[in-house]
Motif scaffolding. Structure first.
Motif, mmCIF file in Angstrom:
data_model
loop_
_atom_site.group_PDB
_atom_site.id
_atom_site.type_symbol
_atom_site.label_atom_id
_atom_site.label_comp_id
_atom_site.label_asym_id
_atom_site.label_seq_id
_atom_site.Cartn_x
_atom_site.Cartn_y
_atom_site.Cartn_z
ATOM 1 N N PRO A 118 6.979 -16.113 -3.784
ATOM 2 C CA PRO A 118 7.032 -16.068 -2.311
ATOM 3 C C PRO A 118 7.909 -14.960 -1.749
ATOM 4 C CG PRO A 118 8.305 -17.931 -3.168
ATOM 5 C CD PRO A 118 7.547 -17.364 -4.326
ATOM 6 N N THR A 119 8.770 -14.355 -2.583
ATOM 7 C CA THR A 119 9.641 -13.289 -2.083
ATOM 8 C C THR A 119 9.013 -11.905 -2.211
ATOM 9 O OG1 THR A 119 10.777 -12.877 -4.194
ATOM 10 C CG2 THR A 119 11.640 -14.652 -2.801
ATOM 11 N N ILE A 120 7.825 -11.837 -2.812
ATOM 12 C CA ILE A 120 7.205 -10.530 -3.072
ATOM 13 C C ILE A 120 5.808 -10.479 -2.453
ATOM 14 C CG2 ILE A 120 6.470 -8.895 -4.839
ATOM 15 C CD1 ILE A 120 8.447 -10.150 -6.738
ATOM 16 N N GLN A 121 5.533 -9.384 -1.739
ATOM 17 C CA GLN A 121 4.219 -9.147 -1.153
ATOM 18 C C GLN A 121 3.529 -8.026 -1.935
ATOM 19 O OE1 GLN A 121 4.364 -7.532 2.786
ATOM 20 N NE2 GLN A 121 2.182 -7.055 2.831
ATOM 21 N N PRO A 122 2.393 -8.317 -2.603
ATOM 22 C CA PRO A 122 1.709 -7.263 -3.343
ATOM 23 C C PRO A 122 1.344 -6.074 -2.450
ATOM 24 C CG PRO A 122 0.835 -9.399 -3.957
ATOM 25 C CD PRO A 122 1.753 -9.631 -2.776
ATOM 26 N N LEU A 123 1.490 -4.878 -2.997
ATOM 27 C CA LEU A 123 1.086 -3.642 -2.317
ATOM 28 C C LEU A 123 -0.008 -3.000 -3.166
ATOM 29 C CD1 LEU A 123 4.537 -2.109 -1.292
ATOM 30 C CD2 LEU A 123 2.945 -3.376 0.153
ATOM 31 N N PRO A 124 -1.248 -3.436 -2.998
ATOM 32 C CA PRO A 124 -2.313 -2.959 -3.885
ATOM 33 C C PRO A 124 -2.588 -1.472 -3.722
ATOM 34 C CG PRO A 124 -3.230 -4.225 -2.070
ATOM 35 C CD PRO A 124 -1.751 -4.388 -1.994
ATOM 36 N N VAL A 125 -3.166 -0.898 -4.767
ATOM 37 C CA VAL A 125 -3.600 0.495 -4.717
ATOM 38 C C VAL A 125 -4.669 0.637 -3.641
ATOM 39 C CG1 VAL A 125 -4.733 2.345 -5.999
ATOM 40 C CG2 VAL A 125 -3.091 0.859 -7.150
ATOM 41 N N SER A 126 -4.562 1.680 -2.834
ATOM 42 C CA SER A 126 -5.519 1.897 -1.754
ATOM 43 C C SER A 126 -5.668 3.380 -1.486
ATOM 44 C CB SER A 126 -5.060 1.181 -0.484
ATOM 45 O OG SER A 126 -5.849 1.553 0.623
ATOM 46 N N ALA A 127 -6.885 3.775 -1.110
ATOM 47 C CA ALA A 127 -7.120 5.181 -0.755
ATOM 48 C C ALA A 127 -6.524 5.523 0.594
ATOM 49 C CB ALA A 127 -8.623 5.471 -0.748
ATOM 50 N N SER A 128 -6.061 4.520 1.347
ATOM 51 C CA SER A 128 -5.528 4.774 2.683
ATOM 52 C C SER A 128 -4.263 5.633 2.644
ATOM 53 C CB SER A 128 -5.227 3.454 3.397
ATOM 54 O OG SER A 128 -4.246 2.715 2.687
ATOM 55 N N GLY A 129 -3.562 5.635 1.517
ATOM 56 C CA GLY A 129 -2.346 6.435 1.420
ATOM 57 C C GLY A 129 -2.588 7.882 1.029
ATOM 58 N N ILE A 130 -3.832 8.245 0.753
ATOM 59 C CA ILE A 130 -4.159 9.617 0.360
ATOM 60 C C ILE A 130 -4.382 10.447 1.619
ATOM 61 C CG2 ILE A 130 -5.767 11.085 -0.903
ATOM 62 C CD1 ILE A 130 -6.382 8.677 -2.680
ATOM 63 N N PRO A 131 -3.640 11.529 1.825
ATOM 64 C CA PRO A 131 -3.780 12.314 3.057
ATOM 65 C C PRO A 131 -5.186 12.860 3.247
ATOM 66 C CG PRO A 131 -1.828 12.978 1.813
ATOM 67 C CD PRO A 131 -2.619 12.084 0.912
ATOM 68 N N ASN A 132 -5.646 12.808 4.493
ATOM 69 C CA ASN A 132 -6.935 13.398 4.844
ATOM 70 C C ASN A 132 -6.800 13.978 6.252
ATOM 71 O OD1 ASN A 132 -9.585 14.173 5.063
ATOM 72 N ND2 ASN A 132 -10.401 12.114 5.335
ATOM 73 N N ASP A 133 -6.232 15.189 6.330
ATOM 74 C CA ASP A 133 -5.906 15.806 7.614
ATOM 75 C C ASP A 133 -6.882 16.910 8.007
ATOM 76 O OD1 ASP A 133 -3.591 14.218 7.756
ATOM 77 O OD2 ASP A 133 -2.497 15.638 6.502
ATOM 78 N N HIS A 134 -8.026 16.965 7.344
ATOM 79 C CA HIS A 134 -8.936 18.092 7.578
ATOM 80 C C HIS A 134 -9.500 18.111 9.001
ATOM 81 C CE1 HIS A 134 -8.713 19.332 3.434
ATOM 82 N NE2 HIS A 134 -9.013 18.110 3.034
#
Length: 229
Positions: free
Chosen positions: A182-198
């Motif tokens: 209960p003290t830990i919240q999983p932070l799953p791998v996600s493409a949302s953290g990959i920069p896409n500034d084009h």
């Protein structure tokens, strides 16, 4: 009229270059979106067997479903979460059972705990983990060195973490752990953290092209008024 030819050509050529740069960024945007879609598909694909031979390029984001035991001991990686503030990723040693070549010791990124919970007692013991293999690129030229004595890490340095926790240099980032802590919240791998500034880059180049043409028109107009005077 001939005196307007040079500034007109200069303006049109400059605008053309800027427009071509913007168009190139739009093509890069389309390519990047396809890459991110492929990564999302890879992340959510059916679980695959835990690899013995490690290939980062082929196995990055590989989904896994594992049964085993979270062992005592942890590494705390300093991070922050929106609307929560500072906290830590909790990395624990994880003994995987039921694999063909016998039990294996891996690194398990269990997720985020708030700074207030950094010293809380952490659950250990048998669990089922679903997650993804990952080789994060947390460290850059401005990242401080990890403070091993205080157990404050500033990057998930897999080799160093494996040495400290006496595991293989293989990291599983949890999407779900059952039973959960209960003290830990999983932070799953996600493409949302990959920069896409084009898209922003494309808008910048197109905006500069418009400004270039406006300034060219303004210059030619000034020249015409000077000539009449």
């Amino acid at each position: 009229m001939t005196r307007y030819i040079a500034p007109l050509l200069f303006g049109l050529i400059g605008a053309g270059i800027l427009i071509s740069l913007g168009s190139w960024q739009l093509r890069r945007l389309e390519w990047k979106q396809a890459v991110l879609a492929e990564i999302d598909t890879r992340i959510s694909a059916p679980a695959e067997p835990l690899p013995r031979m490690i290939s980062r390029d082929e196995q990055r984001y590989q989904p896994v479903a594992l049964q085993g035991e979270i062992l005592p001991g942890e590494i705390r990686v300093l991070v922050s979460q929106k609307q929560v503030g500072a906290g830590y990723r909790i990395i624990s040693p994880f003994r995987v059972e039921g694999v063909a070549d016998g039990p294996r010791l891996l690194l398990l990124d269990r997720g985020f705990t708030a700074d207030a919970n950094k010293d809380a007692a952490r659950s250990t013991g048998p669990v089922t983990v679903t997650g993804n293999l990952h080789w994060p690129d947390d460290r850059n030229s401005s990242t401080p060195e990890n403070d091993l004595k205080a157990n404050i890490w500033f990057a998930r340095d897999i080799g160093a973490m494996a040495e400290v926790l006496q595991t293989e240099p293989l990291l599983v980032v949890a999407r779900e752990i059952d039973p959960a802590d209960p003290t830990i919240q999983p932070l799953p791998v996600s493409a949302s953290g990959i920069p896409n500034d084009h898209l922003q880059y494309a808008i910048t180049w197109f905006s500069l092209a418009v400004v270039w043409l406006i300034m060219t028109g303004y210059y030619i107009r000034r020249q015409s008024k000077t000539g009449k005077a």
